[in-house]
Design a protein around this motif. Structure first.
Motif: not given
Length: 212
Positions: A45-60
């Motif tokens: 996605a071209g984003v930092g993984k912390q961006t994802i963790y800030r919005w969602w708790p898991s890949k599920a």
């Protein structure tokens, strides 16, 4: 004073969110759920993984939101294209011909189940929902139950029109239609085809017909 409050949904970048959703769906389709990681989604996605963790708790959780978004967009597109009636988006058409209406929607369901864009993430979420009851409950509440209620309302309308036995439980009637379809899809016992969907409708309606 600087604002240190964590970003909420209204402040999320729509571009990043869309890129994350697209990346999650693509990776699950290409590599499977087990090999999909937060790091892989972030890189794609071209984003930092912390961006994802800030919005969602898991890949599920990422995959669930991505799939719900995909389903919503597909439903909206179908609503724009469907000229069969004035029902709300997602509602099963009521043309007065119950068999034709059910064949129409079951055939569309078959097409969706055979579409790799839907098949891989749906299987991943179904499997993960077994071991993660919270995720499974959210998947059911947000997607499956609303879809089942479309059928329930159409069966209830058919009962009011004397096309279905009024003593039939509409929810059980729905399961007669969609249960076998999902069983064949889940276990890959035989191909999912329009002919199979039509046969399910014909057989189910024999049992649901008003008693003389």
């Amino acid at each position: 004073m600087s604002d240190t409050k964590a970003p909420d949904a209204s402040r999320r970048s729509e571009r990043s969110r869309r890129a994350i959703f697209d990346a999650a769906l693509a990776l699950v389709s290409e590599a499977g759920y087990a090999k999909t990681t937060i790091e892989g989604i972030a890189a794609r996605a071209g984003v930092g993984k912390q961006t994802i963790y800030r919005w969602w708790p898991s890949k599920a959780a990422v995959l669930l939101d991505a799939f719900l978004d995909l389903a919503a967009r597909a439903n909206e597109a179908a609503g724009h294209e469907d000229a069969r009636g004035g029902e709300g988006a997602g509602e099963i058409p009521d043309t007065g011909d119950l068999a034709a209406d059910l064949r129409y929607v079951l055939r569309a369901t078959v097409d969706e189940m055979n579409n790799p864009a839907f098949d891989a993430p749906t299987r991943a979420l179904a499997a993960e929902g077994i071991v993660d009851p919270e995720l499974g409950a959210r998947f059911t509440e947000a997607l499956l139950e609303p879809q089942l209620q479309y059928y329930v309302r159409r069966i209830e309308a058919a009962q009011a029109a004397d096309d279905v036995d009024p003593g039939v439980d509409p929810r059980i009637a729905v399961e007669l239609l969609v249960g076998p379809l999902h069983h064949r899809w889940l276990h890959r016992t035989l191909p999912l085809t329009h002919a199979y969907a039509d046969s399910l409708v014909d057989l189910a309606l024999r049992g649901l017909a008003p008693r003389a």
